[in-house]
Design a protein around this motif. Structure first.
Motif, short mmCIF file in Angstrom:
data_model
loop_
_atom_site.label_atom_id
_atom_site.label_comp_id
_atom_site.label_asym_id
_atom_site.label_seq_id
_atom_site.Cartn_x
_atom_site.Cartn_y
_atom_site.Cartn_z
N GLU A 157 4.21 5.01 1.50
CA GLU A 157 4.45 3.65 2.00
C GLU A 157 3.15 2.91 2.27
OE1 GLU A 157 6.73 0.42 3.22
OE2 GLU A 157 7.28 2.26 2.15
N GLU A 158 2.17 3.62 2.82
CA GLU A 158 0.89 2.97 3.09
C GLU A 158 0.18 2.61 1.79
OE1 GLU A 158 -1.03 5.87 5.45
OE2 GLU A 158 0.12 5.42 7.27
N ALA A 159 0.33 3.47 0.77
CA ALA A 159 -0.28 3.14 -0.53
C ALA A 159 0.38 1.91 -1.14
CB ALA A 159 -0.15 4.34 -1.48
N ARG A 160 1.72 1.83 -1.02
CA ARG A 160 2.41 0.67 -1.55
C ARG A 160 2.01 -0.61 -0.83
NH1 ARG A 160 6.62 -2.31 -0.31
NH2 ARG A 160 7.00 -1.10 1.58
N LEU A 161 1.90 -0.55 0.51
CA LEU A 161 1.49 -1.73 1.27
C LEU A 161 0.07 -2.15 0.90
CD1 LEU A 161 2.96 -0.84 4.78
CD2 LEU A 161 3.85 -2.48 3.12
N VAL A 178 -2.70 10.45 6.05
CA VAL A 178 -3.16 10.99 4.78
C VAL A 178 -3.59 9.84 3.90
CG1 VAL A 178 -2.51 12.39 2.79
CG2 VAL A 178 -1.56 12.90 5.04
N ALA A 179 -4.76 9.98 3.30
CA ALA A 179 -5.27 8.88 2.46
C ALA A 179 -4.36 8.68 1.27
CB ALA A 179 -6.69 9.22 1.98
N ALA A 180 -4.20 7.39 0.87
CA ALA A 180 -3.33 7.07 -0.26
C ALA A 180 -3.93 7.63 -1.53
CB ALA A 180 -3.18 5.55 -0.38
N PRO A 181 -3.15 8.16 -2.42
CA PRO A 181 -3.69 8.70 -3.68
C PRO A 181 -4.22 7.57 -4.54
CG PRO A 181 -1.30 8.65 -3.73
CD PRO A 181 -1.70 8.29 -2.34
N PRO A 182 -5.25 7.87 -5.33
CA PRO A 182 -5.81 6.81 -6.17
C PRO A 182 -4.79 6.37 -7.19
CG PRO A 182 -6.68 8.95 -6.80
CD PRO A 182 -5.91 9.17 -5.54
N PRO A 183 -4.83 5.08 -7.58
CA PRO A 183 -3.85 4.60 -8.56
C PRO A 183 -4.08 5.28 -9.89
CG PRO A 183 -5.57 2.96 -8.19
CD PRO A 183 -5.78 4.03 -7.19
N PRO A 184 -3.04 5.41 -10.68
CA PRO A 184 -3.19 6.06 -11.99
C PRO A 184 -4.05 5.21 -12.92
CG PRO A 184 -1.01 5.12 -11.74
CD PRO A 184 -1.68 5.03 -10.40
N GLU A 185 -4.40 5.85 -14.03
CA GLU A 185 -5.30 5.18 -14.98
C GLU A 185 -4.66 3.92 -15.52
OE1 GLU A 185 -8.75 4.51 -16.99
OE2 GLU A 185 -8.33 6.04 -15.49
N PRO A 217 -5.95 -8.25 9.51
CA PRO A 217 -5.75 -7.38 10.69
C PRO A 217 -4.58 -6.43 10.45
CG PRO A 217 -4.93 -9.59 11.12
CD PRO A 217 -5.67 -9.66 9.81
N ALA A 218 -4.85 -5.18 10.73
CA ALA A 218 -3.81 -4.16 10.51
C ALA A 218 -2.69 -4.35 11.51
CB ALA A 218 -4.42 -2.75 10.66
N ALA A 219 -1.51 -4.13 11.04
CA ALA A 219 -0.37 -4.26 11.94
C ALA A 219 -0.39 -3.14 12.97
CB ALA A 219 0.93 -4.17 11.13
N ALA A 220 0.07 -3.51 14.17
CA ALA A 220 0.07 -2.52 15.25
C ALA A 220 1.03 -1.40 14.90
CB ALA A 220 0.49 -3.18 16.55
N PRO A 221 0.55 -0.16 15.03
CA PRO A 221 1.43 0.95 14.67
C PRO A 221 2.57 1.06 15.66
CG PRO A 221 -0.56 1.78 15.69
CD PRO A 221 -0.76 0.32 15.54
N PRO A 222 3.70 1.58 15.21
CA PRO A 222 4.81 1.79 16.16
C PRO A 222 4.44 2.82 17.20
CG PRO A 222 5.26 2.82 14.03
CD PRO A 222 4.02 2.03 13.87
N PRO A 223 5.14 2.79 18.35
CA PRO A 223 4.80 3.74 19.43
C PRO A 223 4.86 5.18 18.98
CG PRO A 223 6.30 2.05 20.20
CD PRO A 223 6.19 1.87 18.74
N ALA A 224 5.81 5.48 18.10
CA ALA A 224 5.93 6.88 17.69
C ALA A 224 4.80 7.33 16.79
CB ALA A 224 7.27 7.10 16.99
N ALA A 229 5.32 13.02 6.35
CA ALA A 229 3.92 12.63 6.14
C ALA A 229 3.71 12.11 4.71
CB ALA A 229 3.01 13.84 6.40
N LYS A 230 4.36 12.75 3.74
CA LYS A 230 4.23 12.29 2.35
C LYS A 230 4.81 10.90 2.19
CE LYS A 230 5.36 13.62 -2.38
NZ LYS A 230 6.04 14.63 -3.23
N ARG A 231 5.98 10.67 2.82
CA ARG A 231 6.61 9.36 2.71
C ARG A 231 5.75 8.28 3.34
NH1 ARG A 231 9.22 6.01 5.66
NH2 ARG A 231 9.06 7.35 7.49
N ARG A 232 5.15 8.60 4.50
CA ARG A 232 4.26 7.61 5.15
C ARG A 232 3.06 7.31 4.26
NH1 ARG A 232 5.31 10.75 9.87
NH2 ARG A 232 3.26 11.75 9.61
N ALA A 233 2.54 8.35 3.61
CA ALA A 233 1.39 8.11 2.74
C ALA A 233 1.76 7.21 1.56
CB ALA A 233 0.85 9.45 2.23
#
Length: 874
Positions: free
Chosen positions: A111-115, A188-195, A173-180, A105-109
């Motif tokens: 990755e989503e923040a990076r995207l 989990v919401a992406a953490p806010p960017p640092p200062e 448009p958001a990419a279609a999520p994988p079946p899994a 879950a942390k890794r997905r969060a």
């Protein structure tokens, strides 16, 4: 109806007096129940209750869900411990799975923040590009529509200010999520960017200021265009036509950020800028230009080498070859005609040279006299076997080399440099004196300056002494005669001087110019006089060399060392050899990895007349090969490949003729019996000497066929070759490895070990002698003439008279008719009257019967003889 209870049974009493009773189908006490069967029948079955066992943490007895005892009291302590361990493993697996899910879950969060950050960057860059494109289009429209028009100087007819609308954030448009991902927990919401990420960077502030200035400039130009439009209306000028296609395709900030724009098209201005950039690059003198070369190609060349000479990629050359139908790889060889096509196709010029031209300029030019420096003399010790050559050198070197030689004789060339008491240096080459090493003595004479001819005072001039004189004269070097063993009682030096006259060697004591010294290696007598004679002769020769040029020399000896690889003893003739130099050594090449002198010391460089062991060759060279330092590895590899190809062609010999004469020659050679052998020696010179000795014993009937003559220990491949050819292995001063020895024992291959060449030659001579067909000798016993022919049982008997010798029973006999042999058989019966006899003397009549022959006639002669076979030797 009345209801009563009796013994737990429920009874219903009807008014008729009959009682209806409901009975339990299961007997609680016995655990049985009644099962109904068809036609009102039934049977009793036993009911078993299963209880669920529950194991508590502390190992106490658990209870089932029915309230009974679970039966844990019957478990042993080991079983309880196993169950507890299983529970602990289950808990650990559950904790690991939970930790893994949290990390996922942390890794997905992250990755989503990076995207999301990348998407924000893309949107910002798209907005900047749209603003820049809009400005360019506006400038272009101003140049086209307002050409020759002047804006209102008063500014009264200025159009209202046009503000640039803030770009709306474009929602991708958001990419279609994988079946899994559908069954996962809420994201989990992406953490806010640092200062530091939220704070604008200096380059971003510069871009923002530039964008604001450009927007103000755009507003000013739009107001000017509006004033020009009003002036055109006042003067009633026609309105220019605007292409609807260009108007529709005009890119603005709003259109760039609008979701309705499906695809951006490259503007004409961008295309024009790209064309101008390409033209500028072509006109620029710094632009990379392809170099066209003159490619030197021999008769045969590899694809990789051809690409290297053209400075092209090997893959490109292979691709060009495939176009003309030649399927090769980078390591394959092509001929000059094919190479010429490829060179012309790739825009180069080709210069064809002969294959032998690769060695052109290999040997350097002559040295300038001012560059020459004095060098030590190279002295070769020659003479007959056992005349004391090595002992004399030991006395000069104050060492004991004889003990290291098998059988007390020298088996290979040794090179040493000796420093005299006066500081002078002399390089000695100790060559073997045995006749089998004639070729090695010849190589020793080729690199020498002075020859010291050792002659034993008690033995005189011997065959190998004469050969040494011939080699020295062929090399054109002066001779110093060392008359050795003067300490013996029967020594006669004057007899040696007189014997040398018949070979045109006149010593100084007899009025000649050849130095002669009487020495004793055993007693160390007159060694200083011999050294003075050598130094004096070297001064007369004025020996000098240039030490500042690339090294050149000759290979004195070569061997294969298990730990160090190919080791070559090299005598440097001119130049200086250093570690790291690239060299060519016969058909081998390499880089100098180490230099070792005769005392085992590591050197950094070796000057003229210094013998050193060189490590780093790609393979074992041959004794007598030249040694040259070249400028590059490519040059060394080219020469090595050429020489190896020449060596293979020379070993292969001419192609076999397919003719009737060739078939007859084959039939003749089949009569020759061959003895196949495999030769392995410690050094190349010894292997060559053994091969020459064995080949010299070949005759028209028997011959030695050398399958392999190599350097090094006996290996498994040698044993396999010997097994396939049914040949013995002759190991000279080498031994077989453990695996090779085991393999030879299993396959029955004979390995003969030798340390002295005499024993090896004698054994092979005996083997060849045994292969010779025996000599057949025929002895005439007697001659009888046939007078009459009589019937004797089933055959015929000849009545004869013995005219020569005697007639014997059981010997070989020929029946001659008019001096022509009509039958060759055996005397089966010899009679005198009616008696069977063994021998009949001359002048006596007898009856003779020939085995399996009944056609004897009167007048025939019967010749009786014996056959004797004698073994032959070489």
């Amino acid at each position: 109806m009345s209801e009563t209870k009796e013994s737990g049974d429920t009874k219903l009493t009807l008014s008729s007096g009959k009682t209806l009773q409901l009975k339990k189908s299961v007997d609680a006490g016995s655990g049985q129940m009644r099962q109904s069967v068809t036609q009102g029948r039934g049977k009793a079955v036993v009911v078993e209750r299963k209880r669920r066992r529950v194991i508590t943490r502390d190992g106490e007895h658990g209870h089932d869900d029915l309230g009974g005892d679970s039966g844990d009291g019957h478990l042993s302590q080991g079983e309880k411990a196993v169950r507890l361990r299983a529970l602990e493993e289950a808990r650990k697996q559950e904790a690991l799975e939970k930790q893994r899910q949290e990390e996922e879950a942390k890794r997905r969060a992250e990755e989503e923040a990076r995207l999301k950050a990348e998407e924000e960057t893309r949107r910002r860059l798209a907005a900047e590009e749209a603003v820049r494109q809009a400005k360019e289009d506006a400038l272009k429209l101003q140049d086209e529509s307002a050409s020759g028009e002047q804006p209102d100087p008063s500014g009264l007819m200025a159009a209202p200010a046009v503000t640039v609308a803030k770009p709306k954030p474009r929602v991708e448009p958001a990419a279609a999520p994988p079946p899994a991902a559908k069954a996962r927990a809420p994201e989990v919401a992406a953490p806010p960017p640092p200062e530091e990420a939220r704070r604008p960077k200096p380059e971003d502030r510069v871009k923002t200021a530039t964008l604001i200035d450009e927007e103000e400039e755009d507003e000013r130009k739009k107001r000017a265009r509006a004033g020009a439009g009003a002036a055109k209306v006042q003067h009633a000028k026609p309105t220019p036509k605007v292409d609807s296609r260009r108007a529709n395709s005009k890119l603005t900030v709003q259109r760039a950020l609008d979701d309705g724009v499906e695809e951006r098209q490259r503007s004409m201005a961008a295309m024009r800028r790209a064309r101008e950039k390409q033209k500028a690059m072509r006109r620029s003198p710094d632009a990379p230009q392809k170099l066209f070369r003159e490619v030197i190609v021999p008769e045969n060349i590899t694809v990789a080498e051809l690409a290297n000479r053209m400075t092209e990629r090997a893959n490109d050359v292979v691709r060009e070859l495939m176009k003309i139908g030649v399927l090769v790889s980078a390591n394959d060889t092509i001929d000059a005609d094919t190479a010429e096509i490829i060179v012309a196709e790739m825009g180069h010029k080709m210069k064809r040279v002969a294959e032998a031209d690769v060695e052109a300029g290999l040997v350097g030019a002559a040295d300038n006299p001012e560059d020459l420096r004095p060098r030590p003399p190279v002295v070769t010790i020659m003479g007959h076997v056992d005349h004391g050559k090595t002992s004399l050198l030991d006395a000069l070197r104050a060492t004991d080399v004889v003990s290291g030689e098998s059988g007390g004789i020298t088996q290979h060339i040794g090179a040493y440099q000796v420093t005299m008491p006066g500081g002078e240096k002399i390089t000695f080459l100790d060559t073997p004196g045995h006749s089998a090493f004639t070729a090695m003595r010849a190589r020793g004479a080729q690199v020498t300056d002075i020859v010291v001819l050792v002659v034993a005072a008690d033995d005189g001039i011997m065959p190998q002494t004469v050969e040494a004189i011939q080699h020295a004269r062929a090399a054109g070097v002066p001779i110093i005669v060392a008359i050795n063993k003067i300490d013996k009682y029967d020594a006669n030096p004057d007899k040696i001087r007189q014997a040398l006259l018949q070979y045109e060697i006149v010593v100084e004591s007899l009025g000649g110019d050849t130095l002669d010294i009487e020495v004793s290696a055993k007693e160390r007598t007159n060694l200083d006089k011999l050294e003075e004679a050598i130094i004096l002769q070297a001064e007369v020769l004025e020996l000098a060399a240039n030490p500042s040029r690339p090294a050149e020399g000759a290979v004195i000896e070569a061997t294969l060392d298990k730990g160090r690889g190919a080791v070559a003893t090299v005598l440097v003739t001119r130049g200086t050899l250093r570690i790291g130099d690239i060299f060519v050594m016969g058909a081998e090449s390499g880089r100098v990895r180490a230099l070792i002198d005769d005392k085992g010391n590591n050197l950094k460089e070796a000057g003229p007349s210094l013998p050193v062991a060189v490590l780093g060759a790609s393979g074992g060279p041959m004794s007598g090969d030249d040694f040259l330092v070249v400028e590059s590895e490519a040059r060394a590899r080219e020469i090595s490949v050429y020489r190896q190809r020449q060596l293979k062609e020379r070993l292969a010999g001419p192609s076999e003729r397919i003719s009737l004469e060739a078939m007859l020659d084959k039939l003749k050679t089949k009569e020759v019996q061959e003895l196949p052998v495999v030769i392995k020696a410690d050094v190349h010179g010894s292997a060559e000497a053994v091969s020459n000795s064995l080949t010299a014993m070949n005759t028209d009937e028997v011959a030695v066929k050398i399958l392999l003559s190599g350097v090094g220990g006996v290996s498994e491949s040698d044993v396999a070759l010997a097994e396939a050819s049914k040949a013995p292995i002759l190991a000279f001063n080498v031994r077989a490895a453990g695996k090779a020895r085991t393999m030879a024992e299993q396959t029955g291959v004979e390995i003969r070990y030798y340390s002295v060449i005499y024993d090896l030659v004698d054994d092979i001579k005996s083997a060849l002698s045994g292969m010779l067909s025996p000599e057949i000798r025929e002895t005439i016993i007697g001659l009888a003439e046939v007078k009459e022919v009589f019937n004797a049982g089933k055959g015929k008997a000849a009545g004869c008279i013995v005219v020569e010798g005697s007639a014997r029973s059981g010997v070989r006999a020929r029946v001659l008719r008019d001096d022509v042999v009509v039958h060759d058989g055996k005397v089966s019966s010899l009679r005198r009257f009616r008696d069977e006899v063994k021998d009949v003397a001359a002048g006596t009549e007898c009856g003779i019967t020939i085995e399996n022959f009944n056609d004897v006639k009167a007048g025939d002669r019967i010749e009786m003889f014996s056959v004797e076979e004698r073994a032959r030797t070489l």
